[in-house]
Structure formats: structure tokens, C-alpha cells
Design a protein around this motif. Structure first.
Motif, PDB file in Angstrom:
ATOM      1  N   SER A 463     -58.696 -28.903 -22.595  1.00 37.81           N
ATOM      2  CA  SER A 463     -58.861 -28.303 -23.680  1.00 37.81           C
ATOM      3  C   SER A 463     -60.035 -27.464 -23.715  1.00 37.81           C
ATOM      4  N   PRO A 464     -60.692 -27.522 -24.972  1.00 40.97           N
ATOM      5  CA  PRO A 464     -61.888 -26.821 -25.052  1.00 40.97           C
ATOM      6  C   PRO A 464     -62.668 -27.714 -26.049  1.00 40.97           C
ATOM      7  N   TRP A 465     -62.431 -28.998 -26.252  1.00 44.25           N
ATOM      8  CA  TRP A 465     -62.792 -29.402 -26.946  1.00 44.25           C
ATOM      9  C   TRP A 465     -63.848 -30.545 -26.494  1.00 44.25           C
ATOM     10  N   TYR A 466     -64.107 -30.813 -25.200  1.00 42.80           N
ATOM     11  CA  TYR A 466     -65.281 -31.173 -24.797  1.00 42.80           C
ATOM     12  C   TYR A 466     -65.710 -30.366 -24.276  1.00 42.80           C
ATOM     13  N   GLY A 467     -67.095 -30.614 -24.080  1.00 46.05           N
ATOM     14  CA  GLY A 467     -68.226 -31.014 -22.599  1.00 46.05           C
ATOM     15  C   GLY A 467     -67.840 -28.789 -22.476  1.00 46.05           C
ATOM     16  N   SER A 595     -57.337 -24.063 -37.899  1.00 47.27           N
ATOM     17  CA  SER A 595     -56.590 -25.225 -37.313  1.00 47.27           C
ATOM     18  C   SER A 595     -57.364 -24.996 -35.661  1.00 47.27           C
ATOM     19  N   CYS A 596     -58.557 -24.304 -36.016  1.00 48.22           N
ATOM     20  CA  CYS A 596     -59.104 -25.008 -34.302  1.00 48.22           C
ATOM     21  C   CYS A 596     -60.258 -25.755 -34.597  1.00 48.22           C
ATOM     22  N   LEU A 597     -61.414 -25.615 -35.549  1.00 54.13           N
ATOM     23  CA  LEU A 597     -62.243 -26.501 -36.077  1.00 54.13           C
ATOM     24  C   LEU A 597     -61.594 -27.612 -36.369  1.00 54.13           C
ATOM     25  N   VAL A 598     -60.822 -27.825 -37.050  1.00 53.01           N
ATOM     26  CA  VAL A 598     -60.213 -29.131 -38.156  1.00 53.01           C
ATOM     27  C   VAL A 598     -59.454 -30.316 -36.879  1.00 53.01           C
ATOM     28  N   ASN A 604     -62.934 -34.660 -32.806  1.00 59.06           N
ATOM     29  CA  ASN A 604     -64.945 -36.097 -32.312  1.00 59.06           C
ATOM     30  C   ASN A 604     -64.467 -37.252 -33.121  1.00 59.06           C
ATOM     31  N   PHE A 605     -64.458 -37.539 -34.121  1.00 58.26           N
ATOM     32  CA  PHE A 605     -64.089 -38.801 -34.810  1.00 58.26           C
ATOM     33  C   PHE A 605     -63.222 -39.969 -33.972  1.00 58.26           C
ATOM     34  N   SER A 607     -62.558 -39.438 -30.945  1.00 55.43           N
ATOM     35  CA  SER A 607     -62.698 -40.808 -29.890  1.00 55.43           C
ATOM     36  C   SER A 607     -64.223 -40.993 -29.398  1.00 55.43           C
ATOM     37  N   GLN A 608     -65.030 -40.553 -30.942  1.00 51.69           N
ATOM     38  CA  GLN A 608     -66.666 -41.570 -30.807  1.00 51.69           C
ATOM     39  C   GLN A 608     -65.979 -43.095 -31.836  1.00 51.69           C
ATOM     40  N   THR A 609     -65.064 -43.484 -32.072  1.00 48.03           N
ATOM     41  CA  THR A 609     -64.321 -44.502 -32.389  1.00 48.03           C
ATOM     42  C   THR A 609     -63.142 -44.707 -31.181  1.00 48.03           C
ATOM     43  N   SER A 610     -63.805 -44.552 -30.091  1.00 56.69           N
ATOM     44  CA  SER A 610     -63.082 -45.838 -28.707  1.00 56.69           C
ATOM     45  C   SER A 610     -61.349 -44.952 -28.829  1.00 56.69           C
TER      46      SER A 610
END
Length: 669
Positions: A463-467, A595-598, A604-605, A607-610
């Protein structure tokens, strides 16, 4: 020609009764006739064109020859269901747009008639006016020497003297002849003997109740009859044989009296404009035949008003030309023209059908590619429906441009050039900001956000969420924008035409003007008999419908109306900030951004918590975000709906059909 073997379309109020009453041989004849007609049509317009396409290897470029199906259900269930839906949609389409199809056919025949010089022979025209050709006397004694076909003046005088008080011979011949065509030929052959008018005279005429245009309200001329004269060919009888119609083919007769002498004027009709096809009222299937239904007469039916108003067509052969060689040449030329007309018409229909089937498939396949469906999931019926949905608005818009140009499609480039040249910027910047903001949101930001959501939901973690690198993922970003643009405008089209409402499909298949009146009447009647329910329903109808998206009077409709009114003549005052931004573009942008940013922030949150983000988790986050956003934005509507449902349920339990009585513990069980 076909009246002996084919019946016209007639109203059938009792189909089952007709089926049971008529004999088996009658049904067999109809079935065989229908099979023959459909077999001929399928052979001419399906089998032969298909064989030609296969012979010239054109079939490998057409998707109709490589069908693709994806059966979600059992094929034994899905295929009949799709055929049923397609059949109903096609019947509804043909019934709704049969007049437009007739207009296209009329334009084609007009175009070919002008090329082949056959317009006046094959297409009907109305009568514009009448031209005076001359006069004939009623009695022979009032005739001049030019009214008789004799070369010797002495013989002319002897003929006039011998007839004396008898009528002019032409009237006797016309009255004794009952065939309308022969009567017209008699008048045509005597045109040279007319008393010519001194000047060119034209007249309008009066419309008779049967649709015929006459010079006066009289439909017949009564000629005098006398039993004393043995030289009169007309004998008065109960059949009124001394009545002559005032309309004979392309000629009109009118009686006139000059200095105690009675003359009859002979006028010739002048053909006017082509009668549009279909004429008004032609498809009225009321009982009464052609004269009631407005269509062309079938067999020996009485002519309708429309057909009675038609001017006499120009004949294919000149009846004054008796040369056998000339007739042979005319026949050969006519046969060649008819062959060219039939051949080009067949080619045009075959090409139109081929384009009409394959063009929606091409567009639909491209739409499915934009949606990034796997090749194994491509379904041609769905692709065809999507293609029709994209092509029909383009055709409608092109037709409006063609009508506005007043010169067909040839005038469209000049019309667009004049439209661009007439652009004038507005003095204030406020209107320009409104226009640019609406266009940027609708065609730029909102499609990109919608494309991101679509790719994240259906493609999962890819998806377009990462990188995202805007330089390396240009194709992905463009694909997201294309997908979002298509989905957003498709949704707007569905809302504008109310494609997901029951009323739309009722209007699609029901007769024009009926709609859902009965259902509405039933609802009104039901509420009228239920005061408690009516008290709850009535306030909702009086409230202002805020947030209504569907229909021409909805939010989408007001936005389209504003931008169309502005673009039609660059009228900046027609740009409505409320219709384009406040009610339309900004709410859509707000919901899509939420619907896109939330989900992006939550992903992201996590993913940072593993936490390992799987496709299922990502989809659940997107669905939850959309549901929370929907509930928060529609809480007032949901609250009103819940209160109304609660009151209706309470009334149904305690008030409707119940007799309230005082409670008595000692009463019966």
C-alpha cells in the motif's frame, strides 16, 4: 407489401384469453413467421458480418470473439440470471429510446436520399402551400377554344355548340372514374387545356379534421345533374355519384363564380419540410387502428391524420415519357440506387452493431485494468455495463454539442473555438479561487486520496503507507489517481442519475408518465388511515433535506448545475461557492482525508511498537475508520431515524388494532 403476412402491433388486454381461444394452426403460423423473421435478421446482421470478420482475421482484435467470464456463483444460476437482467435492460432501453433510434434512421435516410437524389421519392413531406395552375369551366358553353383538344377552330365551335348546357367533358370523366390514381392522371393530362392565371397565385389552405390540408372546408364539390339531358354522363342516385372530392392526389379543386359563370380552380400542392420520424403520437397503442394510434396505415386501414397530411411523393417514373428506352434506363438507375441504399444501410447497421458491442467492452476492460483486477477475475457482462456507463454520457454530451452547433458534428470544432475565445476573466479573485479550489479538489486531491484508500484496502500491505518515493513510484501514483478519478466520477454519476433508487428502475421499465404513482397513492392512503403514524411521518417531510446527494436536486445536481451554467457562457456569477465547495468538494475531501490519514497514522504507530501489520489488520483499521466517520457525521440523521422507528414500534404494539380497557385483577384469564 407485408400486410398480408404480418400484423401490426396491437394492444392485447387479454393475452391469456387470446392464447386459449385461437387455434393451434394460428399459433403455428405466427411461430413460423417469427422464426423466419428472426432467422433472416440473425443471418443478415450477425452470421454474415461474423463470417466476414473471421475471414479477414479482424476477429482477433475484437473482444467479443474472446469472451471472458468469471462465475462467482454456480454457472447454472449466474448465466440465466445475467441473461434475464440483460434482456430486461435491453427491452427497457429500446422502449425508452425508440424515438431516438427512429430519429437516427431518419437522418440516415435523409443523408442517403440527398446523395442518391431520392429524398422526395422515399421520405414523406408535409404540404407547405398551394399554387394556382388555372381554371376549368363547369359547363361546356362557358369553355374557350383552348379548353378542347382539337386543332380546327371550326370543329371546336361545333363541339361547344353540340354540348350546349352539358358539363365540361373532364368532369364527366372524373365523376365516372372511381380510382384516385386514374383521376389524378386525368387532371395531369388536361393541364395544358387550363385557362392560365394572369399572375402567380399562392394560397395556404385549411386543415381538415382528418389531417388533410384543403383549400376550403368543403371536401366535395356537388355537380349539377339533369334527367332531361341524354348527353349527361352523370346520373343522380342514392350513392351521390355527382360528388367530386376537392383533393385528388397532389391537386386541389375549388369552385369560383365569375360573372354568373361557374369555374373550378385547379391548384397544385407544394411540398414543404420533411415530416420528422417518428411523428408525434405514432406509438399510442390505443384501440382504434391507425387513425387513432397515429402510425402509418397497415393494409386497408383508415389513414391517420399524420398520413393524410403527407404531400404526394415524387414518382420514380415520369408518366409523360412513353419511350421504352427511357423507362428501361430509369428502371436500371432506380435498381442501382436501391441496391446501393440497401447495401450501405446493411454496412452501416453492421458496423454500428459491431462498434456498439465492442466499444463498451474495450472501455470496460480498461476500467477493470484501472481497478487492478486480476486477469482471471475479468467478467465481460460487468465490463460491458461499465463501458456503457462511461460511453453513454459522452454520446449525450456529443449530441448536445451537435445540436448547439446547428451544423451537425462539422460545426462542433468552430463552436468550441468560439467558446474558448469568448473567455473573459472575472474582475475579482474570489470567483477564480472558488473555481480553482473546486477543480483542484475534485480532479486532483480527492482522486489521489481515494486511490490510496482503494490500493491499501484491496492490495493489502503493498500500500502507499510506507516508503513512498515520488520519483520511483510515479506509475503507482498515477495508477492511484486514475483509479480514484474513475471511482469518484462514477459515484457522482450514480448519485446524479439516482441509479441505486427504485424510482429510477421503475421509470426505466414502466410506461412514460406512470412512474410509481400507485405506490405513492398507497403510502398516502395508508398514512391517512393511521393518525399516529402520520403524525410521526409528516414532520420529516417538512424538514429541509440537508445532505441529500442523489438526483438533479441534490448536492451533486446543484454542483453540476452551477458549473454547467458557468461554462455555458463564462458567467462568473453562476459560480456558487456553497454548491461547489461548502456542500460538495470540501465534505468529500474531509471524509477521504479522514479515511486515508487516520489509518496511516494508526499503521505507523503500530509499526513503531513492533506490531506486524498484516493486510487483514490494515483493512479492519480502514473499515473501522470509515464507520466511525460515517456515524459521527450522520449522528443526527441516525438519531431521528431511531426515534421515529421507536415511536412506530411503540404505536404498533400499543395503539394499532388494540382496544384499551381498565385492568381488573379479578377478570378472566
Amino acid at each position: 407489401i407485408l400486410a398480408r403476412v404480418i400484423r401490426p402491433q396491437e394492444p392485447q388486454p387479454d393475452l391469456l384469453g387470446n392464447l386459449l381461444q385461437e387455434t393451434g394452426s394460428t399459433h403455428s403460423k405466427r411461430i413460423l413467421m417469427s422464426l423466419g423473421i428472426y432467422a433472416a435478421l440473425l443471418g443478415f446482421y450477425v452470421w454474415i458480418p461474423s463470417r466476414l470478420l473471421v475471414f479477414y482475421n479482424i476477429n482477433q482484435y475484437l473482444p467479443i470473439f474472446q469472451p471472458k467470464f468469471w462465475h462467482i456463483l454456480m454457472p447454472q444460476i449466474q448465466v440465466p440470471l445475467e441473461l434475464f437482467v440483460f434482456h430486461l435492460c435491453m427491452l427497457g432501453f429500446l422502449e425508452k429510446y425508440k424515438n431516438n433510434i427512429g430519429e437516427v434512421q431518419h437522418h440516415w435516410l435523409t443523408f442517403m436520399g440527398n446523395i442518391l437524389k431520392m429524398t422526395d421519392q422515399i421520405l414523406p413531406r408535409d404540404v407547405d402551400e398551394f399554387v394556382l395552375l388555372g381554371t376549368f369551366p363547369v359547363f361546356a358553353k362557358d369553355a374557350s377554344v383552348n379548353n378542347f383538344d382539337t386543332s380546327d377552330d371550326d370543329k371546336q365551335a361545333k363541339v361547344i355548340d353540340s354540348l350546349k348546357d352539358d358539363m365540361y367533358p373532364l368532369w364527366n370523366e372524373l365523376l365516372s372514374e372511381k380510382d384516385a390514381q386514374k383521376r389524378e392522371d386525368l387532371i395531369r393530362s388536361n393541364i395544358a387545356r387550363l385557362n392560365q392565371p394572369h399572375s402567380f397565385v399562392k394560397a395556404g389552405g385549411e386543415l381538415h379534421r382528418n389531417g388533410k390540408l384543403l383549400l376550403s372546408s368543403h371536401t366535395y364539390i356537388r355537380f349539377p345533374s339533369s334527367g332531361e339531358s341524354s348527353k349527361l354522363f352523370v346520373i343522380s342516385s342514392e350513392t351521390e355519384s355527382n360528388l367530386l372530392p376537392t383533393a385528388i392526389g397532389l391537386y386541389r379543386l375549388k369552385q369560383r363564380k365569375v360573372r354568373k359563370k361557374i369555374f373550378i380552380e385547379v391548384w397544385r400542392e407544394v411540398a414543404g419540410k420533411l415530416i420528422p420520424r417518428p411523428p408525434e403520437g405514432w406509438d399510442d397503442l390505443g384501440v382504434g387502428g391507425a387513425e387513432r394510434q397515429g402510425r402509418w396505415a397497415w393494409g386497408d386501414e383508415q389513414l391517420s391524420e399524420i398520413e393524410n397530411s403527407v404531400a404526394t411523393r415524387t414518382p420514380f417514373f415520369d408518366k409523360n415519357d412513353d419511350s421504352r428506352l427511357s423507362k428501361l434506363r430509369t428502371s436500371a438507375l432506380l435498381l442501382l440506387k436501391l441496391t446501393i441504399l440497401c447495401l450501405l444501410s446493411w454496412i452501416a447497421i453492421a458496423v454500428a452493431v459491431c462498434i456498439g458491442i465492442n466499444a463498451p467492452l474495450y472501455v470496460g476492460h480498461y476500467a477493470l485494468v484501472v481497478l487492478r483486477l486480476p486477469p482471471g477475475c475479468v467478467h465481460d457482462p460487468l465490463a460491458f455495463a461499465l463501458g456503457v456507463g462511461f460511453i453513454v454520457p459522452v454520446i449525450m454530451f456529443s449530441a448536445k454539442l451537435s445540436n448547439a452547433s446547428k451544423n451537425g458534428f462539422r460545426g462542433v470544432p468552430a463552436l468550441l473555438l468560439r467558446w474558448v475565445q469568448s473567455f473573459k476573466p472575472h474582475q475579482s479573485r474570489e470567483k477564480m479561487k472558488v473555481l480553482l479550489s473546486a477543480l483542484t479538489l475534485w480532479f486532483g486531491i480527492c482522486p489521489m486520496l481515494l486511490g490510496f484508500i482503494y490500493r491499501a484496502f484491496f492490495l493489502g500491505v503493498q500500500s502507499p503507507w510506507y516508503g513512498i518515493d515520488i520519483y520511483t513510484d510515479k506509475h503507482a501514483l498515477f495508477a492511484d489517481w486514475t483509479t480514484g478519478t474513475m471511482l469518484l466520477n462514477l459515484w457522482a454519476t450514480v448519485c446524479y442519475f439516482r441509479l441505486l433508487t427504485i424510482d429510477f428502475w421503475i421509470k426505466m421499465f414502466a410506461a412514460e408518465g406512470q412512474g410509481n404513482a400507485n405506490a405513492g397513492a398507497n403510502r398516502v392512503g395508508a398514512n391517512a388511515n393511521n393518525p399516529a403514524r402520520n403524525a410521526q411521518v409528516q414532520p420529516a417531510n417538512n424538514e429541509e433535506d440537508t445532505g441529500l446527494w442523489q438526483g438533479e436536486d441534490g448536492i451533486i445536481g446543484f454542483g453540476v448545475e452551477s458549473i454547467v451554467a458557468f461554462a455555458g457562457g463564462w458567467e462568473w456569477d453562476k459560480l456558487d461557492k456553497k454548491a461547489l465547495l461548502t456542500d460538495l468538494s470540501l465534505p468529500i475531501f474531509r471524509h477521504l482525508a479522514t479515511s486515508c490519514l487516520v489509518p496511516w497514522a494508526v499503521a505507523n504507530f503500530l509499526s513503531q511498537t513492533s506490531v506486524d501489520i498484516s493486510s487483514t489488520i490494515l483493512r479492519l483499521i480502514i473499515v473501522a475508520t470509515i464507520l466511525i466517520d460515517y456515524v459521527s457525521s450522520s449522528k443526527e440523521s441516525l438519531q431521528r431515524w431511531f426515534e421515529a422507528a421507536h415511536k412506530i414500534a411503540r404505536d404498533d404494539r400499543y395503539l394499532i388494532g388494540e382496544i384499551l380497557q381498565n385492568y381488573s385483577p379479578g377478570s378472566g384469564s
